[in-house]
Structure formats: C-alpha cells, structure tokens
Design a protein around this motif. Structure first.
Motif, PDB file in Angstrom:
ATOM      1  N   TYR A  20       1.121   5.675   0.033  1.00  0.00           N
ATOM      2  CA  TYR A  20       0.386   6.810   0.579  1.00  0.00           C
ATOM      3  C   TYR A  20      -0.644   7.278  -0.442  1.00  0.00           C
ATOM      4  O   TYR A  20      -0.536   7.009  -1.634  1.00  0.00           O
ATOM      5  CB  TYR A  20       1.349   7.964   0.892  1.00  0.00           C
ATOM      6  CG  TYR A  20       2.244   7.729   2.090  1.00  0.00           C
ATOM      7  CD1 TYR A  20       1.709   7.530   3.362  1.00  0.00           C
ATOM      8  CD2 TYR A  20       3.633   7.714   1.942  1.00  0.00           C
ATOM      9  CE1 TYR A  20       2.526   7.318   4.453  1.00  0.00           C
ATOM     10  CE2 TYR A  20       4.465   7.506   3.031  1.00  0.00           C
ATOM     11  CZ  TYR A  20       3.902   7.306   4.292  1.00  0.00           C
ATOM     12  OH  TYR A  20       4.723   7.095   5.370  1.00  0.00           O
ATOM     13  N   GLY A  21      -1.650   8.005   0.029  1.00  0.00           N
ATOM     14  CA  GLY A  21      -2.653   8.550  -0.884  1.00  0.00           C
ATOM     15  C   GLY A  21      -3.729   7.541  -1.229  1.00  0.00           C
ATOM     16  O   GLY A  21      -3.931   6.543  -0.519  1.00  0.00           O
ATOM     17  N   ASP A  22      -4.411   7.785  -2.322  1.00  0.00           N
ATOM     18  CA  ASP A  22      -5.564   6.969  -2.703  1.00  0.00           C
ATOM     19  C   ASP A  22      -5.228   5.879  -3.710  1.00  0.00           C
ATOM     20  O   ASP A  22      -6.117   5.161  -4.172  1.00  0.00           O
ATOM     21  CB  ASP A  22      -6.659   7.867  -3.302  1.00  0.00           C
ATOM     22  CG  ASP A  22      -7.173   8.899  -2.296  1.00  0.00           C
ATOM     23  OD1 ASP A  22      -7.197   8.571  -1.096  1.00  0.00           O
ATOM     24  OD2 ASP A  22      -7.521  10.019  -2.718  1.00  0.00           O
ATOM     25  N   LEU A  23      -3.968   5.744  -4.082  1.00  0.00           N
ATOM     26  CA  LEU A  23      -3.596   4.719  -5.047  1.00  0.00           C
ATOM     27  C   LEU A  23      -3.695   3.331  -4.432  1.00  0.00           C
ATOM     28  O   LEU A  23      -3.634   3.167  -3.213  1.00  0.00           O
ATOM     29  CB  LEU A  23      -2.181   4.962  -5.556  1.00  0.00           C
ATOM     30  CG  LEU A  23      -1.948   6.241  -6.360  1.00  0.00           C
ATOM     31  CD1 LEU A  23      -0.467   6.388  -6.680  1.00  0.00           C
ATOM     32  CD2 LEU A  23      -2.775   6.227  -7.637  1.00  0.00           C
ATOM     33  N   THR A  78       9.837   5.877  -1.065  1.00  0.00           N
ATOM     34  CA  THR A  78       9.749   6.962  -0.092  1.00  0.00           C
ATOM     35  C   THR A  78      11.085   7.090   0.625  1.00  0.00           C
ATOM     36  O   THR A  78      11.769   6.087   0.882  1.00  0.00           O
ATOM     37  CB  THR A  78       8.643   6.714   0.944  1.00  0.00           C
ATOM     38  OG1 THR A  78       8.697   7.745   1.951  1.00  0.00           O
ATOM     39  CG2 THR A  78       8.781   5.360   1.624  1.00  0.00           C
ATOM     40  N   GLN A 123       0.823  -1.215   0.000  1.00  0.00           N
ATOM     41  CA  GLN A 123       0.000   0.000   0.000  1.00  0.00           C
ATOM     42  C   GLN A 123       0.857   1.264   0.000  1.00  0.00           C
ATOM     43  O   GLN A 123       1.765   1.411   0.817  1.00  0.00           O
ATOM     44  CB  GLN A 123      -0.924   0.014   1.210  1.00  0.00           C
ATOM     45  CG  GLN A 123      -1.912   1.174   1.207  1.00  0.00           C
ATOM     46  CD  GLN A 123      -2.815   1.157   2.427  1.00  0.00           C
ATOM     47  OE1 GLN A 123      -2.463   0.645   3.481  1.00  0.00           O
ATOM     48  NE2 GLN A 123      -3.991   1.741   2.285  1.00  0.00           N
ATOM     49  N   SER A 178       4.857   2.824  -0.264  1.00  0.00           N
ATOM     50  CA  SER A 178       5.446   3.819   0.632  1.00  0.00           C
ATOM     51  C   SER A 178       4.846   3.785   2.038  1.00  0.00           C
ATOM     52  O   SER A 178       5.553   4.006   3.020  1.00  0.00           O
ATOM     53  CB  SER A 178       5.292   5.225   0.032  1.00  0.00           C
ATOM     54  OG  SER A 178       3.944   5.492  -0.326  1.00  0.00           O
ATOM     55  N   ARG A 179       3.552   3.483   2.143  1.00  0.00           N
ATOM     56  CA  ARG A 179       2.917   3.456   3.470  1.00  0.00           C
ATOM     57  C   ARG A 179       3.428   2.280   4.305  1.00  0.00           C
ATOM     58  O   ARG A 179       3.520   2.369   5.534  1.00  0.00           O
ATOM     59  CB  ARG A 179       1.396   3.365   3.322  1.00  0.00           C
ATOM     60  CG  ARG A 179       0.640   3.471   4.642  1.00  0.00           C
ATOM     61  CD  ARG A 179      -0.865   3.344   4.428  1.00  0.00           C
ATOM     62  NE  ARG A 179      -1.392   4.417   3.607  1.00  0.00           N
ATOM     63  CZ  ARG A 179      -1.790   5.600   4.079  1.00  0.00           C
ATOM     64  NH1 ARG A 179      -1.705   5.852   5.380  1.00  0.00           N
ATOM     65  NH2 ARG A 179      -2.260   6.526   3.264  1.00  0.00           N
TER      66      ARG A 179
END
Length: 228
Positions: free
Chosen positions: A55-58, A125, A53, A96-97
């Motif tokens: 960051y953001g909505d991707l 990231t 997963q 990145s998350r």
C-alpha cells in the motif's frame, strides 16, 4: 529467518556467522543473490523474497507483483521465480496490496503450487488472505508471527531482544513461532547475544519448512462390498 539478503556480501557473511539453523530469504533482483544463495550453509534453508506491491507510494523493487488480471499476475510471479534457482519456498517482500487481494493471491499461489514451493506469508498486513485462498488452489501456506526489528531496526539491540523474548513466549504458548529479522548490524548482534541466553535454551530452533502443516490424508475410495 532473515529477509532482504542478496544485496550485500558483508551483511550476508555476518548472517552466516550466526550459530543457528536459519531460513534465509534472497531478493531476486540482487546482482549476486544467486551466488549468496549458493553459499548458504547446508543447515540453512533458502527462500526467494518475492517483491510484491505494498500500500502507499513505496515500491518493492524491479518486477514487483501487482494486482491485475490472473495471467498478468502469474507472469509477474514467474518472472521473479526464474531469476534464482535452488530455493525451497517463497515469502513476500512488502506486498500488503497483493496479499490482501484474493484474485491476485489465487494467481500467485497457483504458480507456487505448480512449482511445488511453499509460501511464507510475512504478514505485512492484517488483511492478508493467503491462508484463506491456499486451499482453493492446493497451495501450502504458513504465516509468520513477528518482525523482530521493525522500523528498520532503529530500536537497536534492546528492541530486538524484547521481540526475541516475546517470540519464545509465543512458541511456548502455541508450540511454534516464526520470527523475521533483517541483516542489520544491530539485529545480528542482538541475535548472537540472545542465542547465549537462558531464554534461547527454552526453545528448539528450526527452519521454516520444519513447521509446515502436513496435508490431510486422502480419503480411501469407498467401494461396494460384494457378497457371495
């Protein structure tokens, strides 16, 4: 290395035509990803491109690994690893998350350690903690240096060539560099063009595993000396 393989035979064949040893990373949800992985040349190295997963909505794709409880992350990781076989290591697709989350990466790397797989951190990231976490679980981690075709390759061949030149300079400075590209037509054309350049003659091209850090030798157990 080339990411995002396993979705398109035409692009895979174009990558196979590149005259260089490559590390190839396959998305586990590709319908024919296993067939393409099996078709890789002996000189190539294969990785599983683990959806993680961002960051953001991707969304990184089906069964993406998400931060959560340890066993949850471990199961998500294993679900993806079991979709393909015969690969040498793993690198993150997006992620990145997850790669910035110590608890999640401890679980991911723990599974890879159990499966004797190395992890290439694509460095999506600057907050990534994989290299810091790796020693706590005994995992092998190596980090990429550059993407050669950011912004989905919209910069065209000139942008890719500039990144390849920069990569060669990094390798000259540091002794090695890992560059990541994607199977875009412009990227493949630029790589083929660069391979015939004087710039390319200044470096030796190898697969990622040739650059893995060697483990420190285990200390010899100290025993008391008996005197007679």
């Amino acid at each position: 290395m080339i990411d995002d393989l396993g979705l398109d035979w035409g692009r895979f064949q174009a990558v196979m035509a590149i005259d260089a040893p490559l590390t190839l990373s396959f998305l586990p949800y590709g319908r024919e990803a296993q067939a393409m992985l099996n078709a890789a040349k002996d000189e190539h190295e294969t990785l599983l491109h683990l959806p993680m997963q961002p960051y953001g909505d991707l969304n990184a794709g089906p069964d993406q690994v998400t931060p959560g409880r340890g066993e949850h992350v471990r199961q998500q990781t294993r679900t993806n690893l079991e979709k393909l076989e015969g690969y040498d290591g793993v690198n993150n697709h997006m992620g990145s998350r997850v790669t910035a989350n110590r608890r999640a990466m401890r679980s991911v790397l723990g599974v890879l350690k159990e499966e004797d797989l190395f992890f290439l951190d694509s460095r999506t990231t600057t907050r990534s903690v994989s290299a810091d976490v790796a020693p706590t679980v005994g995992a092998t981690v190596i980090e990429a240096n550059l993407f050669i075709d950011g912004d989905a390759g919209r910069g065209g061949e000139p942008a890719v060539l500039r990144q390849l030149t920069l990569g060669a300079k990094l390798a000259a400075r540091d002794g090695q560099a890992i560059l990541i590209g994607h199977p875009y037509p412009t990227t493949i054309a630029a790589v083929n063009r660069w391979l015939t350049s004087e710039d390319a003659s200044t470096v030796r091209l190898v697969t990622v595993s040739a650059l893995l850090p060697t483990p420190d030798p285990q200390p010899v157990e100290s025993r008391p000396t008996l005197r007679f």
